[in-house]
Design a protein around this motif. Sequence first.
Motif, short mmCIF file in Angstrom:
data_model
loop_
_atom_site.label_atom_id
_atom_site.label_comp_id
_atom_site.label_asym_id
_atom_site.label_seq_id
_atom_site.Cartn_x
_atom_site.Cartn_y
_atom_site.Cartn_z
N PHE A 164 0.81 -1.21 0.00
CA PHE A 164 0.00 0.00 0.00
C PHE A 164 0.85 1.27 0.00
O PHE A 164 0.31 2.37 -0.03
N SER A 165 2.15 1.14 0.05
CA SER A 165 3.00 2.33 0.01
C SER A 165 3.38 2.72 -1.42
O SER A 165 3.94 3.78 -1.64
N VAL A 166 3.08 1.85 -2.39
CA VAL A 166 3.37 2.18 -3.79
C VAL A 166 2.35 3.21 -4.27
O VAL A 166 1.15 3.05 -4.08
N SER A 167 2.82 4.27 -4.90
CA SER A 167 1.93 5.29 -5.43
C SER A 167 1.17 4.75 -6.64
O SER A 167 1.78 4.33 -7.62
N VAL A 168 -0.14 4.76 -6.55
CA VAL A 168 -0.98 4.24 -7.63
C VAL A 168 -1.03 5.23 -8.79
O VAL A 168 -1.00 4.83 -9.95
N LEU A 169 -1.08 6.51 -8.46
CA LEU A 169 -1.26 7.55 -9.47
C LEU A 169 0.01 8.37 -9.66
O LEU A 169 0.80 8.53 -8.73
N THR A 170 0.19 8.89 -10.86
CA THR A 170 1.29 9.81 -11.13
C THR A 170 0.98 11.15 -10.48
O THR A 170 -0.12 11.69 -10.61
N THR A 171 1.95 11.69 -9.74
CA THR A 171 1.83 13.00 -9.10
C THR A 171 3.11 13.78 -9.34
O THR A 171 4.07 13.27 -9.92
N ALA A 172 3.13 15.01 -8.83
CA ALA A 172 4.32 15.85 -8.99
C ALA A 172 5.55 15.25 -8.31
O ALA A 172 6.67 15.60 -8.65
N ARG A 173 5.34 14.34 -7.38
CA ARG A 173 6.47 13.65 -6.74
C ARG A 173 7.33 12.95 -7.78
O ARG A 173 8.55 12.86 -7.63
N ASP A 174 6.70 12.49 -8.85
CA ASP A 174 7.43 11.75 -9.87
C ASP A 174 8.34 12.64 -10.70
O ASP A 174 9.18 12.14 -11.47
N LEU A 175 8.18 13.95 -10.58
CA LEU A 175 9.06 14.87 -11.30
C LEU A 175 10.31 15.23 -10.51
O LEU A 175 11.19 15.91 -11.02
#
Length: 427
Positions: free
Chosen positions: A139-150
Amino acid sequence: MRIIKVLVRRGLYSHRHVTFVCSVAVFGVTSFGLMASIYYGYYDPINLLSSVDDSIRGQFRRWSPAGYQNIHSRLNTALHKKEGCVECGVSRHKARNNPGAAANPWHGTLTPTGDLGWPTCSLRWAAARHSAHVKHLNFSVSVLTTARDLHPSVFGRLRSHPLPYGWKDVPEETITEAVRLLGDPWDSRLFERGSLTCVRCAVVGNGGILRGSSQGTAIDSHHYVFRVNGAVTEGFEKDVGTKTSFYGFSTNSMKNSLIAYEDAGFRKVPQGQDVHYVFIPANSRDYLMLTAAIRGIPVTSGPDKGDHPSQYFGANQGANRFKILSPEFIKYIKDEFLNSTQMIEFPEVYMPSTGALMLMTALHMCDQVSAYGFITENYMDFSDHYYDAIKQPLELYANHDIIMESKLWAALHAQKVMRLYQRPSNH
């Protein structure tokens, strides 16, 4: 304040010392009162945590998104382990009057709690209790792309894998423009929990098992309903319902569905004020379509150049209506659950199916998940789709391992992680 003035006047303590001691005392009494209120059922701790989530996600998630999700999960776990059921409509003070009772995960009636002391309606209870497939739920894996990925560290990692598992060979500006246009850039949720304490989701595939099933009312009774690809509802309301909360697709699968299933009634994707769209980033064209949809302009480049997204999603759609799955989430699903031999034989085309990705998305977002229209052990007794006018055999392609996926759904159903709709054939 009068006590502070007396103590200071008598020279026993400085004003600063007395103020500090009194502040600690007030904090301690307040904390004790809050814990007692939660314990005896005056506050629902899940709703309390939800309100905290709304207030701090912009700060704590910015600092450490993964750390925030981990702490939030551990807080929920600690509250669940204390006693009784705080979800599924059974409050803590009711659980105290009926020790060992929790809500049934599918019907809301009272059943014993699990051996871990968590309510059986909690997916995290099932994930911690059962075997290999379930223990791999992360459950700690990010399901959605967010600004964190930048962030440079994450962006660099994603650049090492090709689509759909990363951003290798995709122009950087294509990615950054799409991600920055999304709604709250730090919000990795599909929905606000609000006052809901046990979120129930239905994921509806298009399998022929639904024809004549009369499951429409059951499907629509869920808080959120996910549909994918050729999601025909008109004329099949009794079997598949009418409600759509999330429509999952890649640009390619959406366009192919509009062509292939037009005669069956799929002439437009689900639209409406309650419908949200979840892109699957199978190709760079998905980021281009997402950008154009949010900006309200035609697609600027690629195979869909000149397309008006409004013809698919309707006009004047805000950024909050669109999400896109994280490539790292898709990679995690493939590596942990669907690492098929087809990945070796057909590495350039193989990926989990749209239905599989939406079902796994729901399993990581919702508390209870029911799957309808996914293939079961007796899939050959049913047509490929519920809207087929004449029975058609299930067609298998190299880009998905549908048989492997069906075994995963059966295992998760057996382990009570989700509910898979099954029924005998009509003959």
